[in-house]
Design an enzyme around this catalytic site. Structure first.
Site, mmCIF file in Angstrom:
data_model
loop_
_atom_site.group_PDB
_atom_site.id
_atom_site.type_symbol
_atom_site.label_atom_id
_atom_site.label_comp_id
_atom_site.label_asym_id
_atom_site.label_seq_id
_atom_site.Cartn_x
_atom_site.Cartn_y
_atom_site.Cartn_z
ATOM 1 N N GLU A 1 0.725 -1.215 -0.022
ATOM 2 C CA GLU A 1 -0.003 0.127 0.019
ATOM 3 C C GLU A 1 0.897 1.184 0.112
ATOM 4 O O GLU A 1 1.865 1.257 0.530
ATOM 5 C CB GLU A 1 -0.851 -0.125 0.962
ATOM 6 C CG GLU A 1 -1.878 1.357 1.412
ATOM 7 C CD GLU A 1 -1.176 2.365 2.466
ATOM 8 O OE1 GLU A 1 -2.026 3.478 2.537
ATOM 9 O OE2 GLU A 1 -0.103 2.081 2.734
ATOM 10 N N ARG B 1 -9.957 9.032 1.109
ATOM 11 C CA ARG B 1 -8.684 8.890 1.168
ATOM 12 C C ARG B 1 -8.234 7.855 0.086
ATOM 13 O O ARG B 1 -8.775 6.748 -0.016
ATOM 14 C CB ARG B 1 -8.302 8.320 2.419
ATOM 15 C CG ARG B 1 -6.799 7.752 2.677
ATOM 16 C CD ARG B 1 -6.542 6.818 3.867
ATOM 17 N NE ARG B 1 -5.363 6.612 4.607
ATOM 18 C CZ ARG B 1 -4.752 7.318 5.416
ATOM 19 N NH1 ARG B 1 -5.417 8.212 5.964
ATOM 20 N NH2 ARG B 1 -3.599 6.840 5.751
#
Length: 406
Positions: free
Chosen positions: A115, A159
């Site tokens: 990520e 986000r």
């Protein structure tokens, strides 16, 4: 069936939590920060936690402790990395992505999930991401990536994060990213039931007793859903002169302020990111004949300042001014500074969010307790992978692994 996971750059454990919810076993985790590692250990007592710089850990010792690993997850910092070799030797982040690749190469998990921030896609004109993909492919992985917006996955936050997934090339099953949810969670739905702040005895909530007040007058003038910002003109952006923050302005004075604010970044007026404007420039932009009295008044109220005979917005930091979020929408990205002295304000109280509130906006359960200083706690929450998005990814990983086992 449960599968084993190694969490690199584990932080406080958001990534791990999401995988735990899908019945994965987090066999090991690595975290360098001792405060953050304490939070991880307290919330994941069954995981073997290695505390230290991943570059200095003996990878063979890690392997001997953990054995085989099915999945490697983690979010290595990439900001200091450069394909062209223009790396700041003092920036300790510049080799950390290579450590992630090294661990994948050494453990050879069936699948890995990395990520990172949205900026990885454009970093060094896309060469950094391309370099990582090529390195993963060279060690035997089929790689794909996707930019996911957390608001699309039942997280009350817009986000955006990139997820890079690699499946070992001997596995003939393709990974599929999770489908978007039809449900959107708002700020009010996420934290509306814990507006009272205080000790655990008072609220039955951990990490909910510390907050930072914001200026009440500014808060009341601004109003819910608005962002105090003198250098931008976007939706819900409010300028200080529009709410008479420093004094009431005439329409002519507002014309001057808007002209400066809207044009100060144009190359016509200079090569800097922001350039002061001359009287002649302002006259041309506003079509007013004489603005000397208005200029003097704006200088007196400190809406503008004089720089080398020209004029610019005085408080340019109001560009990152107070933001009061709309309770009926998801919030903007929760950062490491979303609580302590930040510009983020609660929708019904003149204060910043508590750690528990931002933890909820990151989808941590209320029984997940954060340790360390108050600033460390905000940092831990802001840097974490939201458990809910991790859970969505974990569900897809589990489907792939279960298919292999059939």
């Amino acid at each position: 069936m449960s599968y084993s996971v190694l969490d690199l750059f584990a932080g406080c454990g958001g990534f791990s939590n999401g995988f735990i919810k899908k019945n994965f076993t987090i066999k090991g985790a690595i975290e360098v920060d001792k405060d953050i590692a304490l939070t991880y250990r307290k919330n994941h007592s069954d995981t073997k936690l290695f505390i230290g710089d991943i570059r200095k850990l003996n990878i063979e010792d890690v392997r001997n402790e953990l054995g085989d690993i099915d999945v490697i997850i983690g979010g290595p910092p990439c900001q200091g990395f450069s394909v062209a070799g223009k790396r700041d030797v003092n920036d300790q982040r510049n080799t950390l992505p290579l450590e992630f690749i090294k661990y994948v190469d050494y453990f050879k998990p069936k699948i890995f999930v990395m990520e990172n921030v949205k900026g990885l896609i454009s970093m060094d004109k896309g060469r950094v991401l391309k370099h990582f993909i090529e390195r993963f492919e060279a060690i035997g992985y089929k790689v794909k990536y996707e930019l996911l917006n957390c608001a699309d996955y039942e997280i009350p936050q817009t986000r955006e994060r990139i997820f890079v997934v690699g499946v070992r090339e001997d596995i003939n099953i393709e990974f599929s990213f999770p489908s978007k949810s039809k449900t959107m969670i708002t700020l009010g739905e996420a934290i509306g039931d814990i507006e009272q702040v205080g000790t655990f005895e008072e609220t039955n909530q951990h990490n909910h007793d510390m907050f930072f007040p914001v200026d009440r007058r500014t808060y009341e003038l601004l109003g819910e859903g608005n962002f105090l910002c003198d250098l931008r003109h976007g939706e819900n952006h409010v300028h200080s002169w529009e709410i008479s923050l420093k004094g009431e302005c005439s329409q002519k004075e507002m014309d001057i302020l808007n002209a400066i604010s809207e044009n100060r970044r144009k190359k016509k007026y200079g090569n800097k990111d922001g350039n002061p404007l001359s009287i002649e420039d302002i006259l041309e932009l506003t079509n007013h004949d004489d603005i000397r009295n208005e200029i003097e008044n704006l200088l007196r109220m400190r809406y503008i300042e004089k720089i080398d005979g020209k004029y610019d917005i005085h408080d340019r930091k109001i560009n990152i001014g107070l933001r009061i979020f709309d309770r009926d929408k998801p919030v903007n990205t929760i950062t490491t500074l979303s609580g302590a002295n930040s510009s983020y304000a609660h929708y019904s109280q003149p204060r910043n969010f508590t750690v528990r509130e931002v933890a909820r906006l990151q989808t941590f359960d209320d029984d997940f307790i954060f340790y360390g200083s108050i600033r460390s706690q905000y940092k831990q929450v802001g840097n974490a992978v939201p458990p809910k998005i991790a859970e969505k990814i974990a569900e897809q990983v589990k489907q792939l692994l279960d298919s292999i086992s059939l």
